[in-house]
Every structure is written in C-alpha cells, then in structure tokens.
Design a protein around this motif. Structure first.
Motif, PDB file in Angstrom:
ATOM      1  N   SER A 189       0.838  -1.212   0.000  1.00  0.00           N
ATOM      2  CA  SER A 189       0.000   0.000   0.000  1.00  0.00           C
ATOM      3  C   SER A 189       0.866   1.253   0.000  1.00  0.00           C
ATOM      4  N   ASP A 190       1.957   1.229   0.742  1.00  0.00           N
ATOM      5  CA  ASP A 190       2.868   2.373   0.761  1.00  0.00           C
ATOM      6  C   ASP A 190       3.528   2.569  -0.600  1.00  0.00           C
ATOM      7  N   ARG A 191       3.891   1.490  -1.251  1.00  0.00           N
ATOM      8  CA  ARG A 191       4.501   1.598  -2.586  1.00  0.00           C
ATOM      9  C   ARG A 191       3.515   2.154  -3.609  1.00  0.00           C
ATOM     10  N   VAL A 192       2.255   1.798  -3.466  1.00  0.00           N
ATOM     11  CA  VAL A 192       1.244   2.342  -4.377  1.00  0.00           C
ATOM     12  C   VAL A 192       1.221   3.866  -4.292  1.00  0.00           C
ATOM     13  N   GLU A 193       1.243   4.397  -3.075  1.00  0.00           N
ATOM     14  CA  GLU A 193       1.230   5.847  -2.899  1.00  0.00           C
ATOM     15  C   GLU A 193       2.506   6.485  -3.433  1.00  0.00           C
ATOM     16  N   MET A 194       3.650   5.866  -3.182  1.00  0.00           N
ATOM     17  CA  MET A 194       4.914   6.436  -3.643  1.00  0.00           C
ATOM     18  C   MET A 194       4.977   6.496  -5.167  1.00  0.00           C
TER      19      MET A 194
ATOM     20  N   ALA B 206       7.194   8.765 -16.201  1.00  0.00           N
ATOM     21  CA  ALA B 206       5.836   8.837 -15.659  1.00  0.00           C
ATOM     22  C   ALA B 206       5.041   7.576 -15.999  1.00  0.00           C
ATOM     23  N   GLU B 207       5.216   7.064 -17.216  1.00  0.00           N
ATOM     24  CA  GLU B 207       4.507   5.841 -17.599  1.00  0.00           C
ATOM     25  C   GLU B 207       5.004   4.642 -16.803  1.00  0.00           C
TER      26      GLU B 207
ATOM     27  N   ALA C 145       3.831   0.738 -12.527  1.00  0.00           N
ATOM     28  CA  ALA C 145       4.164   0.178 -11.214  1.00  0.00           C
ATOM     29  C   ALA C 145       2.991   0.328 -10.248  1.00  0.00           C
ATOM     30  N   THR C 146       2.308   1.467 -10.297  1.00  0.00           N
ATOM     31  CA  THR C 146       1.134   1.670  -9.444  1.00  0.00           C
ATOM     32  C   THR C 146       0.054   0.639  -9.748  1.00  0.00           C
ATOM     33  N   ARG C 147      -0.193   0.410 -11.017  1.00  0.00           N
ATOM     34  CA  ARG C 147      -1.218  -0.567 -11.402  1.00  0.00           C
ATOM     35  C   ARG C 147      -0.831  -1.974 -10.952  1.00  0.00           C
ATOM     36  N   LEU C 148       0.430  -2.332 -11.105  1.00  0.00           N
ATOM     37  CA  LEU C 148       0.872  -3.679 -10.738  1.00  0.00           C
ATOM     38  C   LEU C 148       0.840  -3.882  -9.225  1.00  0.00           C
ATOM     39  N   PHE C 149       1.218  -2.853  -8.467  1.00  0.00           N
ATOM     40  CA  PHE C 149       1.161  -2.982  -7.010  1.00  0.00           C
ATOM     41  C   PHE C 149      -0.287  -3.039  -6.524  1.00  0.00           C
ATOM     42  N   LYS C 150      -1.189  -2.313  -7.183  1.00  0.00           N
ATOM     43  CA  LYS C 150      -2.606  -2.430  -6.820  1.00  0.00           C
ATOM     44  C   LYS C 150      -3.125  -3.836  -7.129  1.00  0.00           C
ATOM     45  N   GLN C 151      -2.679  -4.390  -8.233  1.00  0.00           N
ATOM     46  CA  GLN C 151      -3.075  -5.763  -8.576  1.00  0.00           C
ATOM     47  C   GLN C 151      -2.538  -6.743  -7.543  1.00  0.00           C
ATOM     48  N   LEU C 152      -1.276  -6.562  -7.135  1.00  0.00           N
ATOM     49  CA  LEU C 152      -0.700  -7.433  -6.110  1.00  0.00           C
ATOM     50  C   LEU C 152      -1.410  -7.247  -4.777  1.00  0.00           C
ATOM     51  N   GLN C 153      -1.784  -6.029  -4.447  1.00  0.00           N
ATOM     52  CA  GLN C 153      -2.524  -5.769  -3.223  1.00  0.00           C
ATOM     53  C   GLN C 153      -3.855  -6.514  -3.218  1.00  0.00           C
ATOM     54  N   SER C 154      -4.550  -6.508  -4.335  1.00  0.00           N
ATOM     55  CA  SER C 154      -5.809  -7.243  -4.431  1.00  0.00           C
ATOM     56  C   SER C 154      -5.591  -8.742  -4.301  1.00  0.00           C
TER      57      SER C 154
ATOM     58  N   ILE D 216       8.742  -6.410  -8.799  1.00  0.00           N
ATOM     59  CA  ILE D 216       8.220  -5.134  -9.287  1.00  0.00           C
ATOM     60  C   ILE D 216       9.156  -3.990  -8.916  1.00  0.00           C
ATOM     61  N   ASP D 217       9.737  -4.048  -7.718  1.00  0.00           N
ATOM     62  CA  ASP D 217      10.719  -3.035  -7.325  1.00  0.00           C
ATOM     63  C   ASP D 217      11.899  -2.992  -8.289  1.00  0.00           C
ATOM     64  N   LYS D 218      12.338  -4.162  -8.709  1.00  0.00           N
ATOM     65  CA  LYS D 218      13.471  -4.231  -9.634  1.00  0.00           C
ATOM     66  C   LYS D 218      13.088  -3.769 -11.034  1.00  0.00           C
ATOM     67  N   ALA D 219      11.876  -4.080 -11.459  1.00  0.00           N
ATOM     68  CA  ALA D 219      11.453  -3.715 -12.810  1.00  0.00           C
ATOM     69  C   ALA D 219      11.163  -2.227 -12.936  1.00  0.00           C
ATOM     70  N   TYR D 220      10.658  -1.619 -11.864  1.00  0.00           N
ATOM     71  CA  TYR D 220      10.294  -0.197 -11.901  1.00  0.00           C
ATOM     72  C   TYR D 220      10.911   0.506 -10.693  1.00  0.00           C
ATOM     73  N   PRO D 221      12.181   0.837 -10.753  1.00  0.00           N
ATOM     74  CA  PRO D 221      12.843   1.462  -9.595  1.00  0.00           C
ATOM     75  C   PRO D 221      12.342   2.880  -9.356  1.00  0.00           C
ATOM     76  N   LEU D 222      12.379   3.285  -8.093  1.00  0.00           N
ATOM     77  CA  LEU D 222      11.959   4.636  -7.731  1.00  0.00           C
ATOM     78  C   LEU D 222      13.029   5.690  -8.023  1.00  0.00           C
ATOM     79  N   PRO D 223      14.288   5.500  -7.614  1.00  0.00           N
ATOM     80  CA  PRO D 223      15.295   6.542  -7.862  1.00  0.00           C
ATOM     81  C   PRO D 223      15.731   6.580  -9.325  1.00  0.00           C
ATOM     82  N   LEU D 224      16.417   7.666  -9.694  1.00  0.00           N
ATOM     83  CA  LEU D 224      16.922   7.834 -11.049  1.00  0.00           C
ATOM     84  C   LEU D 224      18.400   7.489 -11.166  1.00  0.00           C
TER      85      LEU D 224
END
Length: 410
Positions: free
Chosen positions: A85-90, A158-159, A164-173, A199-207
């Motif tokens: 849930s925290d990753r979804v928000e981030m 952005a995409e 990543a948001t969609r995938l984490f929501k799917q995992l949350q469900s 998912i963290d590895k596929a879509y990293p947060l930092p640049l």
C-alpha cells in the motif's frame, strides 16, 4: 406440655422436609472437558463496574500447530500488504511529479528556442550585439536542457510509475484475496515477497544508478514477475491421477493453440512496433540537441547583412522546436514504454500458461476463464481462436497470414 412441644417440633421438621423435597432444580447440561468459556471484553468491563472486580483469568485453549502456522502467515501477509500500500502511494506521487516534469521542461525548452530564434532574426536586421549574445546563450541553455531531458525521458518515467502503481494495486488485491480465503501458508508469503521485489526491480523509484535504460540496443519487453524454473512435465499417468480439477488433454491443446497465436501474432507485432518507436525516439533525441547546437553556433556569426548565418540560426531553431514538440509533446518515450509493458504482458501470459499446463495446480476451467478475460474474450471466443489455430497447423497455413490477433484489449 413438654410432649406437645416435641410433637409440634417433629411436625415442623417433617413439613420442612416435604417442602424441600418438593422443590426440584433442572439439571444443567454437562459441558465437554475441552470447552473453556472466554468472556468478551465488554462483559468484563460491565461486570467490573460493580462493587467487585472479576480478573480476566480465562485463557483460550491451545491452538494446533497448523492454526498457529496459518496465523503467522496471515500476520506476515498483512505486513507485506502494508508495504505494498505504501509503494502504491509512492509510485502514484512520482507519476504525477514526473508528468509535471515533462510538461514544464517541454514548455520551457520551446520558449527558450523560440525566443532565441526571434532574437537572432532581429539581430540580423539591426546591429544590436546584446540580442546576438542573448540568442547564443538561450540556444546553449536549450541545448543543455534537451540533452538532460532526452536522457531521462520524463514521459517514459511517468509511464513507468503508472505501470508500477497498477501492478502494485493488482498485487494488493491478490494478497487481500489470499487472506480472505483463509488458511494462508508460508508458500503464499514467499510468493508475495518475490512479487514485491520483482516489481521493485522492474520499476525502480530513484533515477541515479538504477534508472531503466531509455535507449537500449534492442527492444526488450518489461519483466515484473519473479523468474521461476519450470518443473519437469508430469507424466501422462500422474496427470490422469491429478485431472480431477477441470484439466484434460483437450484443454491443454486449446491453451497451447492460443499460446501459438500469441507468440506468432501479438508478440511479434509488438516487438516490431517497439523497435520502430525506439529507433524514432533515438533519432529525435539526437536531432533536437544537434539542431539547437547548430543554431547556437550560427547565432554567434549573425550580424547585419549576414543572411546565411541568420538563415541557419532561424531554421535550426524552428526545426529544434518542431523536433522537441514531436518527441516530448507527443510523448514518444511514453509510447515506447507502453509497447514494452504490452510485450511484458504477453511474455507473462506465456509463462503463466506453460506453468499451469505443467503443474495443473489451479482449476482448469477457472484458468481458462482467466486467460479469456486477459485477452478480452469470452470462453467461447477463446475456443474458436484455438480451433482456428489448430486448423492452420493442420492445413499448413502460417499463422502470420491470419488477420485475427489473440488479444482484443490492445
């Protein structure tokens, strides 16, 4: 007199005995020895409000090892659910932020380029040296900003965060469904952890350091699921023993025929389109800074009466603005990421079908319905697609010659 007292006392005793014997209390049902009553907290609070206090000394009966293991797995799944849930928000916040980057930088670069172009055109008609210097500085600033923006591709970033948001929501469900069904085990916890890390590895947060390569040498689909080694295919006898959950040879052939269409039509088409968009994005990323650089050099030689330098500067600035508008206004990087995600979707579908056919853990009819929904089809349409694929294989007709794709969603 004494005899009367003795007689009266004996009469009273006998009457009291008769009264006592006539009052009968119903027998209470006997509770099993394993039963222990656990009062609720509200009951204890209500009783403790009286003159006396009842200590809550009651204890629940000891649970078995299986129930304790399931409770531990449930607690771990809840902990993973909080992290998801925290990753979804981030990722959602970063998607908004990087989309704003793309809009602001795109507008600023175009304004710098157009302003520098206008200054160079004016400087060619009037001998005003500050205009020429300002035009050169603006073109140089636009060149530097283009280099940075083309390197990070904010629309693609952005995409990535939206995916990543969609995938984490799917995992949350999925985790919530596992908890709701009850009796989770350690295997469910391990699977959820692997999915989060993948998912963290596929879509990293930092640049810096871990940003996805925006201009790879070859188009590669995204991979956001844990790569697992498929188990050895079951023998026919063991499969017959396990085929009590909706699986049969006809369903296996149907799924493999559908998978053949996915490989030969959808995956190849998206790979072709992905390579095409990737090459276009590379060309635009090189052309933009090159044109503004040429315009910056040309603006240094702009003077009154120098038509060639002015023409080179003005044309370079105008073309650079058009290239920047096409690349970042059209969000070519986002389109490239969209194709990369679609290619990953079909790759995941391939792995899922192969794993389901090999292991046959999930109910066959339920899995068939899931595959149909992922492709935007009904179950009957999925079976028709499989029959067409089987007919093409029998007749020797290449699947590429058919117009119908497996997916109707995208």
């Amino acid at each position: 007199m004494a005899s009367l007292q003795i007689i009266s006392s004996s009469v009273l005793c006998s009457s009291s005995l008769k009264i006592k014997s006539s009052i009968q209390f119903p027998e209470l049902p006997k509770l099993p020895s394993s039963y222990s009553y656990v009062p609720t907290r509200n009951l204890l609070q209500e009783l403790n409000g009286f003159r006396f206090t009842i200590p809550p000394t009651f204890q629940q009966p000891p649970s078995s090892s299986s129930s304790s293991s399931s409770s531990n797995a449930t607690q771990q799944l809840y902990a993973i659910l909080e992290a998801v849930s925290d990753r979804v928000e981030m990722h959602l916040n970063l998607a908004h932020q990087r989309n704003n980057w793309n809009t602001l930088l795109f507008n600023n670069i175009n304004m710098l380029t157009l302003t520098a172009t206008a200054m160079a055109a004016i400087a060619s008609a009037t001998p005003i040296s500050p205009l020429k210097i300002s035009s050169t500085l603006l073109f140089s600033a636009a060149t530097g900003m283009m280099l940075v923006v083309n390197k990070i591709q904010p629309s693609q970033l952005a995409e990535e965060q939206r995916n990543a948001t969609r995938l984490f929501k799917q995992l949350q469900s999925q985790i919530e469904t596992t908890i709701a069904l009850g009796n989770p085990n350690d295997e469910d916890v391990k699977k959820a952890m692997k999915n989060v890390l993948a998912i963290d590895k596929a879509y990293p947060l930092p640049l810096l350091g871990v940003m996805i390569e925006k201009f790879p040498s070859k188009f590669e689909p995204a991979v956001w699921w844990p790569q697992q080694q498929h188990q050895q295919r079951l023998s026919s006898s063991s499969k017959r023993r396990r085929r009590s959950n909706g699986w049969n040879e006809e369903l296996e052939r149907e799924l493999m025929d559908v998978l053949e269409v996915v490989k030969r039509k959808d995956m190849e088409d998206y790979e072709r389109l992905g390579n095409m968009v990737l090459n276009i994005n590379k060309s635009l990323a090189i052309a933009g800074p090159l044109l503004t650089g040429i315009a910056a050099v040309g603006s240094m030689f702009v003077s009154e009466g120098s038509s060639l330098a002015a023409m080179v500067t003005v044309m370079g600035g105008a073309l650079a603005t058009a290239v920047n508008a096409l690349e970042h206004g059209g969000q070519v990087g986002m389109v490239c990421e969209m194709y990369r995600n679609c290619g990953g979707f079909f790759r995941l579908l391939e792995d899922s079908i192969e794993e389901a056919v090999e292991e046959e853990k999930e109910d066959g009819e339920v899995f068939e319905m899931k595959v149909a929904l992922k492709l935007g089809r009904s179950v009957s349409e999925l079976r028709q697609l499989a029959s067409k694929s089987a007919y093409s294989r029998v007749e020797g007709i290449p699947i590429q010659h058919h117009d119908e794709f497996a997916s109707k969603l995208f």
